[in-house]
Design an enzyme around this catalytic site. Structure first.
Site, PDB file in Angstrom:
ATOM      1  N   GLU A 277     -58.718  20.545  54.504  1.00 55.05           N
ATOM      2  CA  GLU A 277     -58.183  19.287  54.403  1.00 55.05           C
ATOM      3  C   GLU A 277     -57.485  18.707  55.619  1.00 55.05           C
ATOM      4  O   GLU A 277     -56.970  19.602  56.364  1.00 55.05           O
ATOM      5  CB  GLU A 277     -57.409  18.834  53.240  1.00 55.05           C
ATOM      6  CG  GLU A 277     -57.740  19.457  51.925  1.00 55.05           C
ATOM      7  CD  GLU A 277     -56.674  19.437  50.769  1.00 55.05           C
ATOM      8  OE1 GLU A 277     -55.798  18.751  50.826  1.00 55.05           O
ATOM      9  OE2 GLU A 277     -56.864  20.469  49.817  1.00 55.05           O
TER      10      GLU A 277
ATOM     11  N   LYS B 172     -54.127  17.103  57.401  1.00 60.90           N
ATOM     12  CA  LYS B 172     -52.615  16.825  57.033  1.00 60.90           C
ATOM     13  C   LYS B 172     -52.158  15.540  57.372  1.00 60.90           C
ATOM     14  O   LYS B 172     -52.328  15.328  58.594  1.00 60.90           O
ATOM     15  CB  LYS B 172     -51.994  18.035  57.834  1.00 60.90           C
ATOM     16  CG  LYS B 172     -50.574  18.198  57.288  1.00 60.90           C
ATOM     17  CD  LYS B 172     -49.929  19.347  57.934  1.00 60.90           C
ATOM     18  CE  LYS B 172     -48.481  19.628  57.269  1.00 60.90           C
ATOM     19  NZ  LYS B 172     -47.610  18.717  57.567  1.00 60.90           N
TER      20      LYS B 172
ATOM     21  N   ASP C 133     -49.771  12.464  57.690  1.00 61.74           N
ATOM     22  CA  ASP C 133     -48.491  12.222  58.158  1.00 61.74           C
ATOM     23  C   ASP C 133     -47.560  11.267  57.588  1.00 61.74           C
ATOM     24  O   ASP C 133     -47.696  10.272  58.340  1.00 61.74           O
ATOM     25  CB  ASP C 133     -48.327  12.471  59.752  1.00 61.74           C
ATOM     26  CG  ASP C 133     -47.055  12.608  60.158  1.00 61.74           C
ATOM     27  OD1 ASP C 133     -46.188  13.157  59.315  1.00 61.74           O
ATOM     28  OD2 ASP C 133     -46.609  12.508  61.393  1.00 61.74           O
TER      29      ASP C 133
ATOM     30  N   TYR D 204     -53.650  14.821  47.097  1.00 63.22           N
ATOM     31  CA  TYR D 204     -54.195  16.345  47.568  1.00 63.22           C
ATOM     32  C   TYR D 204     -53.911  17.247  46.449  1.00 63.22           C
ATOM     33  O   TYR D 204     -54.247  18.444  47.015  1.00 63.22           O
ATOM     34  CB  TYR D 204     -53.714  16.801  49.003  1.00 63.22           C
ATOM     35  CG  TYR D 204     -52.019  16.581  49.053  1.00 63.22           C
ATOM     36  CD1 TYR D 204     -51.325  17.589  48.540  1.00 63.22           C
ATOM     37  CD2 TYR D 204     -51.458  15.558  50.035  1.00 63.22           C
ATOM     38  CE1 TYR D 204     -49.842  17.624  48.605  1.00 63.22           C
ATOM     39  CE2 TYR D 204     -50.166  15.754  50.107  1.00 63.22           C
ATOM     40  CZ  TYR D 204     -49.346  16.407  49.389  1.00 63.22           C
ATOM     41  OH  TYR D 204     -47.925  16.547  49.567  1.00 63.22           O
TER      42      TYR D 204
ATOM     43  N   LYS E 277     -51.623  22.830  63.237  1.00 64.49           N
ATOM     44  CA  LYS E 277     -50.956  21.456  63.801  1.00 64.49           C
ATOM     45  C   LYS E 277     -51.772  21.324  65.204  1.00 64.49           C
ATOM     46  O   LYS E 277     -51.678  22.140  65.780  1.00 64.49           O
ATOM     47  CB  LYS E 277     -49.680  21.360  63.861  1.00 64.49           C
ATOM     48  CG  LYS E 277     -48.898  21.454  62.594  1.00 64.49           C
ATOM     49  CD  LYS E 277     -47.812  20.276  62.598  1.00 64.49           C
ATOM     50  CE  LYS E 277     -46.632  20.746  61.606  1.00 64.49           C
ATOM     51  NZ  LYS E 277     -45.725  19.758  61.666  1.00 64.49           N
TER      52      LYS E 277
ATOM     53  N   CYS F 262     -15.661  19.857  79.037  1.00 62.50           N
ATOM     54  CA  CYS F 262     -16.353  19.113  77.965  1.00 62.50           C
ATOM     55  C   CYS F 262     -16.505  17.809  78.316  1.00 62.50           C
ATOM     56  O   CYS F 262     -15.450  17.073  78.798  1.00 62.50           O
ATOM     57  CB  CYS F 262     -15.703  19.352  76.672  1.00 62.50           C
ATOM     58  SG  CYS F 262     -16.042  18.051  75.188  1.00 62.50           S
TER      59      CYS F 262
ATOM     60  N   CYS G 132     -13.964  15.606  75.732  1.00 59.38           N
ATOM     61  CA  CYS G 132     -12.610  15.923  75.780  1.00 59.38           C
ATOM     62  C   CYS G 132     -11.798  16.495  76.987  1.00 59.38           C
ATOM     63  O   CYS G 132     -10.797  16.621  76.977  1.00 59.38           O
ATOM     64  CB  CYS G 132     -12.079  16.426  74.213  1.00 59.38           C
ATOM     65  SG  CYS G 132     -12.573  18.262  74.427  1.00 59.38           S
TER      66      CYS G 132
ATOM     67  N   CYS H 145     -17.582  23.593  73.434  1.00 53.16           N
ATOM     68  CA  CYS H 145     -16.324  23.182  73.500  1.00 53.16           C
ATOM     69  C   CYS H 145     -15.388  23.769  72.558  1.00 53.16           C
ATOM     70  O   CYS H 145     -15.663  23.807  71.449  1.00 53.16           O
ATOM     71  CB  CYS H 145     -16.247  21.608  73.302  1.00 53.16           C
ATOM     72  SG  CYS H 145     -14.808  20.874  73.055  1.00 53.16           S
TER      73      CYS H 145
ATOM     74  N   CYS I 155     -11.851  17.447  69.347  1.00 52.84           N
ATOM     75  CA  CYS I 155     -12.826  16.892  70.254  1.00 52.84           C
ATOM     76  C   CYS I 155     -13.706  15.824  69.462  1.00 52.84           C
ATOM     77  O   CYS I 155     -14.223  16.080  68.356  1.00 52.84           O
ATOM     78  CB  CYS I 155     -13.813  18.035  70.608  1.00 52.84           C
ATOM     79  SG  CYS I 155     -15.241  17.389  71.809  1.00 52.84           S
TER      80      CYS I 155
HETATM   81  S1  IVH Z   1     -50.552  20.699  50.234  1.00 55.60           S
HETATM   82  C1  IVH Z   1     -47.634  23.687  48.373  1.00 55.60           C
HETATM   83  N1  IVH Z   1     -52.288  19.222  51.439  1.00 55.60           N
HETATM   84  O1  IVH Z   1     -47.631  18.382  54.174  1.00 55.60           O
HETATM   85  C2  IVH Z   1     -48.545  23.055  49.169  1.00 55.60           C
HETATM   86  N2  IVH Z   1     -49.884  18.881  52.078  1.00 55.60           N
HETATM   87  O2  IVH Z   1     -45.627  20.876  54.712  1.00 55.60           O
HETATM   88  C3  IVH Z   1     -48.366  21.602  49.018  1.00 55.60           C
HETATM   89  N3  IVH Z   1     -49.389  17.360  53.537  1.00 55.60           N
HETATM   90  O3  IVH Z   1     -44.753  17.773  52.016  1.00 55.60           O
HETATM   91  C4  IVH Z   1     -48.786  20.705  50.296  1.00 55.60           C
HETATM   92  N4  IVH Z   1     -51.333  16.639  53.887  1.00 55.60           N
HETATM   93  O4  IVH Z   1     -46.469  16.029  52.141  1.00 55.60           O
HETATM   94  C5  IVH Z   1     -50.965  19.385  51.303  1.00 55.60           C
HETATM   95  N5  IVH Z   1     -53.779  17.915  52.564  1.00 55.60           N
HETATM   96  C6  IVH Z   1     -52.570  18.078  52.251  1.00 55.60           C
HETATM   97  C7  IVH Z   1     -51.651  17.541  52.905  1.00 55.60           C
HETATM   98  C8  IVH Z   1     -50.072  17.734  52.807  1.00 55.60           C
HETATM   99  C9  IVH Z   1     -50.213  16.389  54.295  1.00 55.60           C
HETATM  100  C10 IVH Z   1     -47.742  17.111  53.689  1.00 55.60           C
HETATM  101  C11 IVH Z   1     -47.085  17.135  52.248  1.00 55.60           C
HETATM  102  C12 IVH Z   1     -46.069  18.296  52.238  1.00 55.60           C
HETATM  103  C13 IVH Z   1     -46.360  18.842  53.674  1.00 55.60           C
HETATM  104  C14 IVH Z   1     -46.251  20.253  53.695  1.00 55.60           C
END
Ligand code: IVH
Length: 689
Positions: free
Chosen positions: A111, A113, A115, A225, A312, A406, A409, A424, A430
């Site tokens: 899937e 990810k 953001d 998701y 990532k 520092c 201070c 420091c 401080c």
């Molecule tokens: S699964 C137990 N699927 O990433 C696993 N998370 O680091 C639950 N996120 O806080 C997460 N896209 O908000 C999953 N396709 C996706 C996602 C996703 C974004 C975010 C999610 C979570 C963070 C996990």
């Protein structure tokens, strides 16, 4: 027609048009007609509020002003994902999965990810009843009114109960679609207002607005998701996705089922550039084991599932000029060099400063002032200098001098053997250390006094009203009213006058008062003892139960606490030997801050379960989930999160999960009935409730 019947008719009709529009992309009526019907419903509901239905579409328009968000505990904790930037590590993870499943065949779902902001949305009896932010994963803010404004989230799913059931939670990523973000900024520019920094921050800010009508205007959306419920409705993630989609949830079509790690790699490469075409910002991909029984087999670490991982994408990197280096003193006294850069656009924000971590890092990078340097956003959030761009000449190469004193201070800095940071030593006087300690104390993960944000701590310090965080508890209305200061907002680069009017003052005092009820573990974390993070603070609170027991603990006893090693034990021990810290604690105690664990010393009912680990599955005649959990703990038992060899008893209720039962049988874990459990805690069934 009678008002009640018309309200029902309009509710159903508008929900139908809305679903057609958002799920099938079909407009059966014009926007004008839709608004007309909606207005009629609004009017009727305001005349007959008792007839308003829980799935009324008027909730999507907002209008309710919530003064502050209630904190709610997640029924199932919201875990995070372990993540990596390396394909090699994804392959290593795949090898661990294969080993964990003993050569059984398996499939992955890949899937995107997204953001944005993670949301948990609960349905009960087919109606959307709650929307909660992730918060710290254990509890978050109840932002239901704002979540209901998301039009792609169905308010009523009763007609799909054959597909997805009626009581469940969905998890997803809330976001502001790029298009909406651009429109909002375009009109802000037209009006000469400051623009929003990026879609993620815009969404985060919007979800936290108190006025849900303003939220509705910002057209947030959410990609789903995950599906969670007590019934084992599905056997694979894929099935849950197909059912959710059919029931009208916004499951992005970007997911794919793959057979093996090569399929995962192909997905990673394919989406590296394609992801920019999606309506939500993305920072990587997520790979999940498809079958739920295999997920259970693989289990969890303390923070994340072993059955999923995030890959990532490398952050965008750009070259810009290093104009100078400034030195910042943090809460612990560590002095951090900060690169001052010629402004550069990176992942939709302007970067002007980036951390250089410590003196060793400057040497490692071989930096000099005037150099062109590469800047990246680590995890796309905090900018970082990754190297010198030697393609750009810098004839002057002015060296960077790390200060001996520092910068705040003037105390001579020191460095511990084997550590990179310079410190420091003046922890008591401080100014940035004092301020940092107070900011640490009020942060959300600690005392959660958000009414003190935005430069307000500065005002209190400058006016001599507080010397440490405990002094917050003796502030009075009269002291605060009328204070003011010009605050420079780094983000917008604008000066803003912060002044304490009556409402602000009341908010501050209410926030401080409320914080007295924060649990002991959060208070402990907030104290800022070196090396005591959130998890260690929780373990300490659980183990010692009261602050007095913790203060009295010797080094050896501290070492007995799970996760506490030599360095941490020494630091805790030293903390409580300081006159200043003990004085600080006395002030907290006098103010009535929680200094003992909730399930502390008082509630013990018996010791029938002493030393045993237990888990339950299904529902019970005499207990709710919370009640059975409490019973386990108050009788000396320990509740664990999954079936493993270490589990002593699995308590089996009505509708128990078959995979838990199977696993218990496979591992030879003993199962007991509700009656047997009651007998173990020395009760008889009918007197328990
Ligand atoms: S699964 C137990 N699927 O990433 C696993 N998370 O680091 C639950 N996120 O806080 C997460 N896209 O908000 C999953 N396709 C996706 C996602 C996703 C974004 C975010 C999610 C979570 C963070 C996990």
């Amino acid at each position: 027609m009678e008002a009640q019947a018309r309200i029902k008719e309009l509710t159903d009709l508008l929900n139908y048009y809305n679903d057609r529009y958002y799920q099938d992309a079909v407009s059966e009526i014009s926007d004008f007609e839709f608004d007309h019907l909606l207005k009629e419903l609004e009017k009727l509901e305001s005349g007959y509020p008792e007839f308003r239905l829980p799935d009324s579409p008027t909730q999507r328009v907002g209008g309710g002003i919530t003064r502050s968000f209630a904190t709610v505990k997640h029924r199932f904790p919201m875990l995070s994902l372990s993540n990596t930037y390396s394909e090699e590590e994804i392959r290593d993870w795949d090898a661990r999965v294969r080993k964990g499943l003993n050569g059984e065949p398996y499939e992955y779902i890949c899937e995107i990810k997204f953001d944005g902001i993670s949301l948990s949305v609960a349905y009960e009896d087919g109606i959307l009843v709650r929307g909660v932010t992730r918060g710290d994963g254990v509890q978050g803010d109840d932002i239901s009114a704002n979540v209901r404004t998301i039009r792609s989230l169905p308010l009523n799913v009763r007609k799909f109960d054959h597909l997805i059931g009626r009581s469940f939670e969905v998890r997803g990523e809330g976001f502001m679609p790029n298009e909406v973000f651009q429109q909002i900024n375009a009109s802000k520019i037209e009006r000469g207002e400051a623009t929003l920094a990026n879609p993620r921050n815009a969404a985060a800010g919007t979800f936290k607005l108190q006025d849900s009508a303003m939220v509705a205007a910002r057209k947030l959306d959410c990609f789903i998701y995950q599906y969670i419920s007590d019934d084992e409705k599905f056997t694979t993630h894929e099935e849950s996705f197909r059912a959710l989609k059919a029931a009208g949830f916004n499951v992005s079509d970007s997911w794919r089922k793959v057979e093996d790690i090569e399929g995962v790699m192909a997905y990673i490469h394919e989406w590296e550039s394609k992801r920019h075409r999606l309506s939500c910002a993305t920072d990587g991909i997520v790979v999940k084991v498809n079958r739920y029984d295999q997920r259970e087999e693989l289990g969890y670490t303390a923070k994340s599932p072993r059955w999923a991982i995030a890959y990532k994408y490398k952050a965008e990197s750009k070259s810009t000029k290093l104009l100078g280096v400034t030195f910042q003193v943090g809460r612990t006294g560590a002095v951090t060099p900060v690169a001052e850069l010629e402004p550069v656009e990176l992942s939709m924000t302007t970067v002007k400063r980036a951390t250089l971590h410590n003196a060793d890092e400057i040497d490692r990078l071989g930096l000099a002032i005037g150099d062109y340097v590469f800047v990246e956003k680590a995890g796309e959030i905090i900018p970082k200098v990754t190297g010198v761009d030697y393609s750009q000449p810098n004839p002057d190469r002015e060296p960077i001098c790390f200060p001996a004193a520092c910068p705040a201070c003037g105390s001579a800095l020191y460095r511990n053997e084997g550590e990179a940071a310079w410190y420091c030593p003046d922890t008591e006087g401080c100014p940035p250390q004092i301020k940092g300690t107070i900011e640490h104390f009020i942060q959300r993960k600690a005392m959660d006094i958000d009414s003190l944000g935005e430069g307000k701590i500065d005002i209190l310090l400058e006016n001599g009203l507080i010397g440490d965080a405990a002094d917050l508890y003796s502030l009075t209305f009269e002291q605060l009213l009328g204070l003011e200061k010009v605050h420079f907002d780094e983000e917008t680069e604008k000066e803003r006058k912060v002044s304490f009017k009556e409402k602000t003052v009341q908010n501050i005092l209410d926030g401080i008062e409320k914080s007295k009820n924060e649990p002991f573990a959060k208070v402990l974390f907030g104290m800022g003892i070196r090396f005591v993070g959130e998890t260690t603070a929780q373990k300490l609170a659980q183990y010692f139960k009261t602050i007095d027991a913790l203060i009295a603990a010797g080094y050896e006893e501290l070492m007995a606490v799970p996760d506490v090693g030599e360095k941490v034990a020494q630091s805790i021990h030293d903390y409580f030997r300081s006159e200043k810290n003990l004085n600080f604690l006395e002030k907290l105690k006098a103010a009535g801050v929680t200094l003992q664990a909730e399930n502390g010393v008082t509630e013990k009912e018996g010791n029938g379960l002493e030393g045993l680990t237990l888990l339950y599955t299904g529902t019970f005649e005499h207990f709710t989930r919370e009640e059975i959990e409490k019973k386990i703990e108050s009788n000396g038992g320990r509740l664990v999160s999954g079936v493993s060899k270490k589990l002593d008893y699995l308590i089996v209720g009505e509708g128990a999960g078959p995979s838990k039962l199977k696993k218990a049988a496979d591992l030879g874990v003993k199962t007991i009935s509700e009656q047997e459990f009651i007998a173990m805690i020395g009760g008889d069934a009918d007197s328990t409730d």
